[in-house]
Design an enzyme around this catalytic site. Structure first.
Site, PDB file in Angstrom:
ATOM      1  N   ASP A  31     -12.498   0.196 -24.390  1.00 33.53           N
ATOM      2  CA  ASP A  31     -12.986   0.186 -23.019  1.00 33.53           C
ATOM      3  C   ASP A  31     -12.705   1.453 -22.237  1.00 33.53           C
ATOM      4  O   ASP A  31     -11.959   2.302 -22.671  1.00 33.53           O
ATOM      5  CB  ASP A  31     -12.347  -0.987 -22.264  1.00 33.53           C
ATOM      6  N   GLU A  62       3.569  -8.521   8.766  1.00 28.42           N
ATOM      7  CA  GLU A  62       3.869  -7.082   8.850  1.00 28.42           C
ATOM      8  C   GLU A  62       4.765  -6.616   7.705  1.00 28.42           C
ATOM      9  O   GLU A  62       5.339  -5.537   7.754  1.00 28.42           O
ATOM     10  CB  GLU A  62       4.529  -6.759  10.196  1.00 28.42           C
ATOM     11  N   PRO A  74       0.822  -1.221   0.000  1.00 28.72           N
ATOM     12  CA  PRO A  74       0.000   0.000   0.000  1.00 28.72           C
ATOM     13  C   PRO A  74       0.856   1.271   0.000  1.00 28.72           C
ATOM     14  O   PRO A  74       0.338   2.363  -0.198  1.00 28.72           O
ATOM     15  CB  PRO A  74      -0.830  -0.114   1.283  1.00 28.72           C
ATOM     16  N   ARG A 107      -5.147  -8.509 -20.314  1.00 28.62           N
ATOM     17  CA  ARG A 107      -6.104  -8.157 -21.371  1.00 28.62           C
ATOM     18  C   ARG A 107      -5.494  -7.217 -22.409  1.00 28.62           C
ATOM     19  O   ARG A 107      -6.083  -6.973 -23.460  1.00 28.62           O
ATOM     20  CB  ARG A 107      -7.425  -7.651 -20.810  1.00 28.62           C
TER      21      ARG A 107
HETATM   22  N1  ADE Z   1      -0.756  -5.188   0.324  1.00 28.40           N
HETATM   23  C1  ADE Z   1      -1.612  -4.824   1.296  1.00 28.40           C
HETATM   24  N2  ADE Z   1      -2.414  -3.858   0.907  1.00 28.40           N
HETATM   25  C2  ADE Z   1      -2.076  -3.561  -0.395  1.00 28.40           C
HETATM   26  C3  ADE Z   1      -2.538  -2.635  -1.346  1.00 28.40           C
HETATM   27  N3  ADE Z   1      -3.528  -1.776  -1.087  1.00 28.40           N
HETATM   28  N4  ADE Z   1      -1.946  -2.627  -2.553  1.00 28.40           N
HETATM   29  C4  ADE Z   1      -0.930  -3.478  -2.818  1.00 28.40           C
HETATM   30  N5  ADE Z   1      -0.450  -4.355  -1.961  1.00 28.40           N
HETATM   31  C5  ADE Z   1      -1.014  -4.424  -0.749  1.00 28.40           C
END
Ligand code: ADE
Length: 258
Positions: free
Chosen positions: A169, A116, A89, A154
């Site tokens: 698309d 973690e 993230p 795709r």
């Molecule tokens: N691992 C945990 N959350 C994630 C996310 N939002 N994007 C990519 N990998 C992740």
């Protein structure tokens, strides 16, 4: 396109990608999905791959050895060092533009963390790209890897039946896709737009383009900044904006009167 997924849950990825269009593409050999179990590279007799974080804190951290050994073994077999995309993230948010760029590679490695996260030394040694699928936290990188693999695949020639559909698309040209209709012609009193029944291809194309612009303006106006519109389309957009502006002014006036 060859995907190599480094994960503790290989089954999750292989089973998630073996149906529908992506499954068919794999059967045809247009893509290959090679899920590698990081646990197979543990040197521990209990096959451990994680340990408590130095400095304390909650959870477990994936150790650098099994992750790096898994990647190095793959590189030896491939005789090359493909890009390593770490699912996190904290990464750059994945987009259609990134998918297009990645689709040009021959091999891609997806590194999926759990717990973690992964020891920073493994990441600094092998990761080339940090990628996220959005500002929320999942339990692992497998779902993000599957999302990206679906999206990139795709774009691989031959994966979609109709070569055109990847182009037309949503997000092509930074415009959203126009509304679609099929039989019946009237459903619960709602009629299909007559132009679509006219058989007049030029008019249909013009209507679809206008509806794409209208839809993008109402749902994702931020995309319009990078859309390439003809002069005529820019005028149409300006008129649409004025129309919306007038409507909202009218609604405001109405609520004051109420
Ligand atoms: N691992 C945990 N959350 C994630 C996310 N939002 N994007 C990519 N990998 C992740």
């Amino acid at each position: 396109m060859n995907y190599h997924i480094l994960t503790l849950f290989p089954q999750m990825v292989t089973e998630g990608l073996n149906t529908s269009i992506i499954g068919r593409a794999a059967e045809k050999g247009l893509i290959t999905i090679n899920a590698l179990n990081i646990r197979d590279y543990s040197k521990d007799k209990h096959r451990h791959v994680d340990d408590a974080p130095y400095g304390g804190g909650a959870g477990m951290v994936m150790q650098p050895g099994p992750v790096c050994d898994c990647y190095e073994d793959l590189c030896r077999r491939l005789n090359k060092r493909p890009r390593v995309l770490y699912m996190t993230p904290q990464g750059r948010v994945f987009s259609q533009a990134i998918a297009q760029e990645l689709a040009r590679e021959e091999d891609l490695v997806f590194l999926c963390g759990h717990y973690e996260g992964i020891d920073e030394r493994a990441l600094s040694r092998i990761v080339t790209d940090h990628l996220s699928i959005g500002d929320y936290v999942l339990t692992g990188g497998e779902l993000p890897a599957m999302v990206m693999i679906d999206c990139i695949s795709r774009l691989v020639p031959g994966v979609l039946n109709n070569d055109e559909s990847a182009q037309i698309d949503s997000f092509h040209d930074n415009l959203l896709e126009y509304p679609q209709y099929t039989r019946p012609e009237i459903y619960e009193g709602m009629q299909v737009p007559p132009v679509l029944l006219s058989g007049h291809h030029k008019n249909i194309e013009a209507w679809r383009r206008q509806e794409s612009i209208r839809r993008t303006l109402t749902m994702r106006p931020d995309l319009l900044e990078n859309a390439s519109l003809t002069k005529k389309e820019q005028e149409f957009l300006k008129a649409l904006r004025e129309e919306i502006h007038e409507e909202s002014a009218c609604a405001q006036e109405y609520s004051v009167i109420e």
